[in-house]
Design an enzyme around this catalytic site. Structure first.
Site, PDB file in Angstrom:
ATOM      1  N   GLY A   1       0.948  -1.235   0.142  1.00  0.00           N
ATOM      2  CA  GLY A   1      -0.014   0.166  -0.148  1.00  0.00           C
ATOM      3  C   GLY A   1       0.727   1.138   0.001  1.00  0.00           C
ATOM      4  O   GLY A   1       2.111   1.238   0.508  1.00  0.00           O
TER       5      GLY A   1
ATOM      6  N   GLN B   1       3.118  10.011   1.139  1.00  0.00           N
ATOM      7  CA  GLN B   1       4.396   9.270   1.076  1.00  0.00           C
ATOM      8  C   GLN B   1       5.405   9.611   0.097  1.00  0.00           C
ATOM      9  O   GLN B   1       6.596   9.721   0.092  1.00  0.00           O
ATOM     10  CB  GLN B   1       4.238   7.884   1.318  1.00  0.00           C
ATOM     11  CG  GLN B   1       3.730   7.453   2.527  1.00  0.00           C
ATOM     12  CD  GLN B   1       3.633   6.060   2.647  1.00  0.00           C
ATOM     13  OE1 GLN B   1       2.453   5.403   2.115  1.00  0.00           O
ATOM     14  NE2 GLN B   1       4.478   5.152   3.240  1.00  0.00           N
TER      15      GLN B   1
ATOM     16  N   CYS C   1       5.878  -0.268   6.942  1.00  0.00           N
ATOM     17  CA  CYS C   1       5.502   0.781   6.367  1.00  0.00           C
ATOM     18  C   CYS C   1       6.819   1.102   5.302  1.00  0.00           C
ATOM     19  O   CYS C   1       8.000   1.273   5.803  1.00  0.00           O
ATOM     20  CB  CYS C   1       5.323   1.946   7.160  1.00  0.00           C
ATOM     21  SG  CYS C   1       4.974   3.694   6.207  1.00  0.00           S
ATOM     22  N   LEU C   2       6.521   1.494   4.102  1.00  0.00           N
ATOM     23  CA  LEU C   2       7.482   1.999   2.975  1.00  0.00           C
ATOM     24  C   LEU C   2       8.182   3.173   3.486  1.00  0.00           C
ATOM     25  O   LEU C   2       9.338   3.478   3.384  1.00  0.00           O
ATOM     26  CB  LEU C   2       7.140   2.041   1.594  1.00  0.00           C
ATOM     27  CG  LEU C   2       6.572   0.850   1.086  1.00  0.00           C
ATOM     28  CD1 LEU C   2       5.783   1.421  -0.466  1.00  0.00           C
ATOM     29  CD2 LEU C   2       7.685  -0.008   0.618  1.00  0.00           C
TER      30      LEU C   2
ATOM     31  N   HIS D   1      -4.358   1.946   7.860  1.00  0.00           N
ATOM     32  CA  HIS D   1      -3.011   2.430   8.010  1.00  0.00           C
ATOM     33  C   HIS D   1      -2.759   3.450   7.023  1.00  0.00           C
ATOM     34  O   HIS D   1      -2.228   4.588   7.136  1.00  0.00           O
ATOM     35  CB  HIS D   1      -2.081   1.067   7.582  1.00  0.00           C
ATOM     36  CG  HIS D   1      -0.368   1.416   7.608  1.00  0.00           C
ATOM     37  ND1 HIS D   1       0.361   0.826   8.294  1.00  0.00           N
ATOM     38  CD2 HIS D   1       0.038   2.266   6.669  1.00  0.00           C
ATOM     39  CE1 HIS D   1       1.673   1.346   7.975  1.00  0.00           C
ATOM     40  NE2 HIS D   1       1.560   2.183   6.898  1.00  0.00           N
ATOM     41  N   GLU D   2      -3.200   3.153   5.536  1.00  0.00           N
ATOM     42  CA  GLU D   2      -3.048   4.380   4.496  1.00  0.00           C
ATOM     43  C   GLU D   2      -3.772   5.577   4.672  1.00  0.00           C
ATOM     44  O   GLU D   2      -3.448   6.713   4.623  1.00  0.00           O
ATOM     45  CB  GLU D   2      -3.438   3.653   3.294  1.00  0.00           C
ATOM     46  CG  GLU D   2      -2.600   2.256   2.711  1.00  0.00           C
ATOM     47  CD  GLU D   2      -1.101   2.601   2.909  1.00  0.00           C
ATOM     48  OE1 GLU D   2      -0.645   3.674   2.693  1.00  0.00           O
ATOM     49  OE2 GLU D   2      -0.371   1.469   3.134  1.00  0.00           O
TER      50      GLU D   2
ATOM     51  N   HIS E   1      -2.194   7.726   7.071  1.00  0.00           N
ATOM     52  CA  HIS E   1      -1.061   8.469   6.499  1.00  0.00           C
ATOM     53  C   HIS E   1      -1.877   9.777   6.007  1.00  0.00           C
ATOM     54  O   HIS E   1      -1.085  10.920   5.684  1.00  0.00           O
ATOM     55  CB  HIS E   1      -0.518   7.830   5.132  1.00  0.00           C
ATOM     56  CG  HIS E   1       0.650   7.152   5.692  1.00  0.00           C
ATOM     57  ND1 HIS E   1       1.693   7.217   6.206  1.00  0.00           N
ATOM     58  CD2 HIS E   1       0.766   5.404   5.244  1.00  0.00           C
ATOM     59  CE1 HIS E   1       2.625   6.187   6.266  1.00  0.00           C
ATOM     60  NE2 HIS E   1       2.058   5.347   5.688  1.00  0.00           N
TER      61      HIS E   1
HETATM   62 NI    NI Z   1       2.669   3.167   5.422  1.00  0.00          NI
END
Ligand code: NI
Length: 167
Positions: free
Chosen positions: A46, A51, A91-92, A133-134, A137
């Site tokens: 995701g 991000q 998480c990226l 989670h997304e 963000h």
């Molecule tokens: Ni993330």
């Protein structure tokens, strides 16, 4: 399409609140395509626009094994939630950090798709966690915010150390 660079925690740009998309234009679709390419390249399941430093309420997700089931959520909103479940999340924007987070087990979400069409969907399991989670963000939140202060400061130290070792 282009692979974009991903912001890393604790970059303050990850703390911005993303703005709703007013209309799904060709420019927004280009952003969606860049996000998908960036997510698949990373690889991740995701990615939120914030991000890649684009403060718009846009999320892409693909939790399939085959990596060919892209899901696009523009202006996503959680209509209802139910139950609890815990997943070890990563998480990226926090490479190498994995921690267990408890979130709702089932959610109903409303969003626009890549063509600007509204839809509603029920999510459970990994998809429910990933969506929450997304969407976090988009509100400037990262998953480590749910951990104790002690754990957060350990993670910050670990990340600072990693950054020093990058040559
Ligand atoms: Ni993330």
């Amino acid at each position: 399409m282009a692979i974009r660079s991903i912001l890393h925690y604790p970059d303050p740009r990850l703390r911005r609140r993303a703005e709703p998309v007013a209309a799904v234009t060709a420019e927004v679709r280009r952003l969606v395509d860049d996000m998908a390419e960036t997510m698949y390249d990373a690889p991740g399941v995701g990615l939120a626009a914030i991000q890649i430093s684009e403060p718009w309420r846009v999320v892409v997700i693909d939790i399939s094994e085959t990596r060919d089931r892209l899901q696009v959520f523009i202006n996503p909103g959680i209509l209802s939630d139910e139950g609890e479940q815990s997943f070890e999340e990563g998480c990226l924007s926090l490479p190498g950090i994995f921690e267990e987070v408890t979130r709702a087990a089932r959610i109903r979400v409303r969003a626009l798709d890549r063509d600007g069409q509204p839809f509603e969907t029920d999510a459970e399991g990994l998809l429910a966690t990933c969506l929450q989670h997304e969407i976090d963000h988009l509100d400037g939140k990262v998953f480590v915010d749910y951990l104790s202060r002690l754990k957060q400061s350990r993670i910050r130290k670990k990340i600072e150390k990693q950054q020093r070792l990058v040559m």
